[in-house]
Design a protein around this motif. Sequence first.
Motif, PDB file in Angstrom:
ATOM      1  N   LEU A  82      -4.456  -5.993   7.295  1.00  0.00           N
ATOM      2  CA  LEU A  82      -3.729  -4.871   6.682  1.00  0.00           C
ATOM      3  C   LEU A  82      -2.318  -5.121   7.673  1.00  0.00           C
ATOM      4  O   LEU A  82      -2.375  -5.318   9.142  1.00  0.00           O
ATOM      5  CB  LEU A  82      -4.052  -3.376   7.297  1.00  0.00           C
ATOM      6  CG  LEU A  82      -5.300  -2.856   6.601  1.00  0.00           C
ATOM      7  CD1 LEU A  82      -5.987  -1.677   7.194  1.00  0.00           C
ATOM      8  CD2 LEU A  82      -4.885  -2.622   5.000  1.00  0.00           C
ATOM      9  N   ARG A 102       2.670  -4.854  13.010  1.00  0.00           N
ATOM     10  CA  ARG A 102       1.288  -4.832  13.496  1.00  0.00           C
ATOM     11  C   ARG A 102       0.309  -5.494  12.357  1.00  0.00           C
ATOM     12  O   ARG A 102       0.419  -4.944  11.366  1.00  0.00           O
ATOM     13  CB  ARG A 102       0.752  -3.493  13.985  1.00  0.00           C
ATOM     14  CG  ARG A 102      -0.636  -3.371  14.445  1.00  0.00           C
ATOM     15  CD  ARG A 102      -1.035  -2.056  15.223  1.00  0.00           C
ATOM     16  NE  ARG A 102      -0.509  -0.892  14.263  1.00  0.00           N
ATOM     17  CZ  ARG A 102      -1.405  -0.311  13.549  1.00  0.00           C
ATOM     18  NH1 ARG A 102      -2.745  -0.440  13.724  1.00  0.00           N
ATOM     19  NH2 ARG A 102      -1.084   0.865  13.110  1.00  0.00           N
ATOM     20  N   ASN A 117       0.748  -1.219   0.065  1.00  0.00           N
ATOM     21  CA  ASN A 117       0.135   0.000  -0.053  1.00  0.00           C
ATOM     22  C   ASN A 117       0.848   1.094  -0.023  1.00  0.00           C
ATOM     23  O   ASN A 117       0.582   2.176  -0.830  1.00  0.00           O
ATOM     24  CB  ASN A 117      -1.002   0.162   1.263  1.00  0.00           C
ATOM     25  CG  ASN A 117      -2.159  -0.746   1.097  1.00  0.00           C
ATOM     26  OD1 ASN A 117      -2.396  -1.284   0.206  1.00  0.00           O
ATOM     27  ND2 ASN A 117      -2.901  -1.028   2.084  1.00  0.00           N
ATOM     28  N   LYS A 118       1.721   1.261   0.988  1.00  0.00           N
ATOM     29  CA  LYS A 118       2.737   2.508   0.936  1.00  0.00           C
ATOM     30  C   LYS A 118       4.001   2.116   1.592  1.00  0.00           C
ATOM     31  O   LYS A 118       4.195   1.260   2.348  1.00  0.00           O
ATOM     32  CB  LYS A 118       1.987   3.481   1.460  1.00  0.00           C
ATOM     33  CG  LYS A 118       1.691   3.587   3.256  1.00  0.00           C
ATOM     34  CD  LYS A 118       1.080   4.781   3.607  1.00  0.00           C
ATOM     35  CE  LYS A 118       0.786   4.569   5.153  1.00  0.00           C
ATOM     36  NZ  LYS A 118       0.331   5.735   5.434  1.00  0.00           N
ATOM     37  N   TYR A 176       1.390  -3.578   9.076  1.00  0.00           N
ATOM     38  CA  TYR A 176       2.346  -2.323   9.364  1.00  0.00           C
ATOM     39  C   TYR A 176       3.515  -2.792   9.931  1.00  0.00           C
ATOM     40  O   TYR A 176       3.859  -3.957  10.718  1.00  0.00           O
ATOM     41  CB  TYR A 176       1.532  -1.502  10.254  1.00  0.00           C
ATOM     42  CG  TYR A 176       0.163  -1.044   9.670  1.00  0.00           C
ATOM     43  CD1 TYR A 176       0.005   0.051   8.900  1.00  0.00           C
ATOM     44  CD2 TYR A 176      -0.893  -1.782  10.248  1.00  0.00           C
ATOM     45  CE1 TYR A 176      -1.236   0.328   8.789  1.00  0.00           C
ATOM     46  CE2 TYR A 176      -2.088  -1.399   9.692  1.00  0.00           C
ATOM     47  CZ  TYR A 176      -2.469  -0.395   9.020  1.00  0.00           C
ATOM     48  OH  TYR A 176      -3.383   0.327   8.595  1.00  0.00           O
ATOM     49  N   CYS A 177       4.706  -2.071   9.597  1.00  0.00           N
ATOM     50  CA  CYS A 177       6.131  -2.409  10.253  1.00  0.00           C
ATOM     51  C   CYS A 177       6.923  -1.301   9.763  1.00  0.00           C
ATOM     52  O   CYS A 177       6.630  -0.325   9.087  1.00  0.00           O
ATOM     53  CB  CYS A 177       6.716  -3.693   9.699  1.00  0.00           C
ATOM     54  SG  CYS A 177       6.952  -4.102   8.081  1.00  0.00           S
ATOM     55  N   GLU A 206       3.016  -0.288   5.038  1.00  0.00           N
ATOM     56  CA  GLU A 206       1.918  -0.872   5.102  1.00  0.00           C
ATOM     57  C   GLU A 206       1.447  -1.657   3.736  1.00  0.00           C
ATOM     58  O   GLU A 206       1.724  -1.161   2.603  1.00  0.00           O
ATOM     59  CB  GLU A 206       0.878   0.555   4.869  1.00  0.00           C
ATOM     60  CG  GLU A 206      -0.704  -0.212   5.019  1.00  0.00           C
ATOM     61  CD  GLU A 206      -1.623   0.947   5.051  1.00  0.00           C
ATOM     62  OE1 GLU A 206      -2.968   0.910   4.234  1.00  0.00           O
ATOM     63  OE2 GLU A 206      -1.493   2.108   5.518  1.00  0.00           O
ATOM     64  N   THR A 259      -5.944  -8.068  16.471  1.00  0.00           N
ATOM     65  CA  THR A 259      -4.840  -7.341  16.004  1.00  0.00           C
ATOM     66  C   THR A 259      -3.532  -8.126  16.767  1.00  0.00           C
ATOM     67  O   THR A 259      -3.606  -8.454  18.046  1.00  0.00           O
ATOM     68  CB  THR A 259      -4.861  -5.930  16.676  1.00  0.00           C
ATOM     69  OG1 THR A 259      -5.968  -5.262  16.129  1.00  0.00           O
ATOM     70  CG2 THR A 259      -3.494  -5.188  16.511  1.00  0.00           C
ATOM     71  N   SER A 287       7.441   3.364   7.477  1.00  0.00           N
ATOM     72  CA  SER A 287       5.892   3.543   7.602  1.00  0.00           C
ATOM     73  C   SER A 287       5.347   2.691   6.542  1.00  0.00           C
ATOM     74  O   SER A 287       4.703   3.069   5.754  1.00  0.00           O
ATOM     75  CB  SER A 287       5.389   5.020   7.099  1.00  0.00           C
ATOM     76  OG  SER A 287       5.995   5.855   8.308  1.00  0.00           O
ATOM     77  N   LYS A 347      -1.192  -5.128   2.481  1.00  0.00           N
ATOM     78  CA  LYS A 347      -2.376  -5.603   2.582  1.00  0.00           C
ATOM     79  C   LYS A 347      -2.342  -6.928   1.960  1.00  0.00           C
ATOM     80  O   LYS A 347      -2.008  -7.340   0.981  1.00  0.00           O
ATOM     81  CB  LYS A 347      -3.401  -4.896   1.711  1.00  0.00           C
ATOM     82  CG  LYS A 347      -4.820  -5.207   1.948  1.00  0.00           C
ATOM     83  CD  LYS A 347      -5.659  -4.367   1.008  1.00  0.00           C
ATOM     84  CE  LYS A 347      -7.306  -4.839   1.273  1.00  0.00           C
ATOM     85  NZ  LYS A 347      -7.906  -5.197   2.470  1.00  0.00           N
TER      86      LYS A 347
END
Length: 489
Positions: free
Chosen positions: A61, A83, A33-34, A63-64, A54, A92, A52, A56
């Motif tokens: 989703l 996460r 995603n980004k 995150y790390c 992200e 989560t 940052s 999917k």
Amino acid sequence: MTSFYFRVSFFFLMCWAISSSAIAQEKSILQINKADDLKGDETRGFERLLGSVEMKHKNSLIYCDSAHFYRTENKARLFGNVRIVDEVDPVTTTSRYAEYDGNTQLAKLRNNVVFTNNETTLTTNYLDYDRMGNIAYYYNKGKVVDSVNVLTSQRGTYEVNSERITFQEDVVLVNPDYTMKTNDLIYLTIPKTAETKGLTNLISKDGNTLDAQNGSFYDTQAKIFRFFDGVVESETSRIKAKELYYSELDAYYEGKENVSVLSKERQVEVFGDVGEYWEERKYSLVHGNALVRRYFESDTLYMAADSLISQDGEVDSMKYLLAFRSVKLVKTDLSSVADSLVYNYSDSSIQLFKDPVMWNQKSQISADSMIFYLANEQLERVYMKDKVFVITQDTIRNFNQMKGRSMVGYFLEGKMDKVDIEGNGESLYFALQADTISQGINKTLSATIKLRFKEGAIQRVTYGIKPDGKFTPFQLITEENSRLEGFDW
């Protein structure tokens, strides 16, 4: 013809496209995603995602802080503040490091792992999360916390869809009222129930212990327990049973098979097939092959019956034991049978009803009802009422007999010492020479009769005013004239 081949070719092309799309959809590609920065690393076969990050995958989703993305293998290695958030389920997961496989939907999380589902939180250092089955596995110690309980173990499996957690090895469940220990426990997070297998130990905040050899069931909210081959022990009591039910809110126990209830204060233990015990009332009911043991310092009183009720209240009038139907009682210095019985703890008196019979040494005593007292662990005295009949055997086994309306018997060191008969007294005893030769029978009618004994045999007889006596010599003795009416040995 050309048109026909075109249509056929087009048809197969569409089928291939649909099939490829289905395979791609089933495979479910990890998506980026980004990220603050993206760098390729052709030598190592992965792309570096920095800052940052992200990603999917299906409903998740990810995150790390940074990641290594293996695009062709559909995998990723995640670093720092990992996460994973489920967009459908309230799940989560966080950790310092993780590996995610988009093909198998397996996430391997390591170091400071926190798995959260609604009010339930699992913490560990090693967690494998199967996203396809929605099942989490932890190793090398883990802790689960919900709104009521804290559970720890070496290994565990969390089935999210069924809200079921299986704990294994060194399992400890702690809540405000109890601490439970076992090696195998299944916990349902929604009803908050715990089921164990094998040896289980539970300690209450008051110090009471509950143990089970073959597992248990515990409703942590309703405070209801079931123990199999269980023992519950408090400061004042101990309860055992093959299957033991306990409601803490009602302070109520129910046992089935091999039931025993011990009152430590009274040193009374009750056994039977089925038993109930109300802790606050100190009241128990046992039926089916019921047995009582009253423990003394140097002796034990045994009592068997169909049903038993034990009450150990605060006042003396509420401290008793009741026995119903086919009562049998045995102690070193006495034994007895009756239809029913009352044992008063306050004065150690035992009342027998409906055709009771008592034996002491060489004596048999029967009446419509009787009450005898224990003192210093020995039989002290006995009161009998209506149709009283006493039979004793002399040194050559003759039956000496006494009967009357009421009687008081006294005992010395557990042996009959004296007997006082009141109302319609009759006595029949054999006169002996040198305790070995029968000379005849003395039969006497008197309003009152007093007898004195030595070593269980009659030594002296005293009659009231104007007794009516008759002596029958040995030669004229028959079975009929050697028995008082009502004789039954």
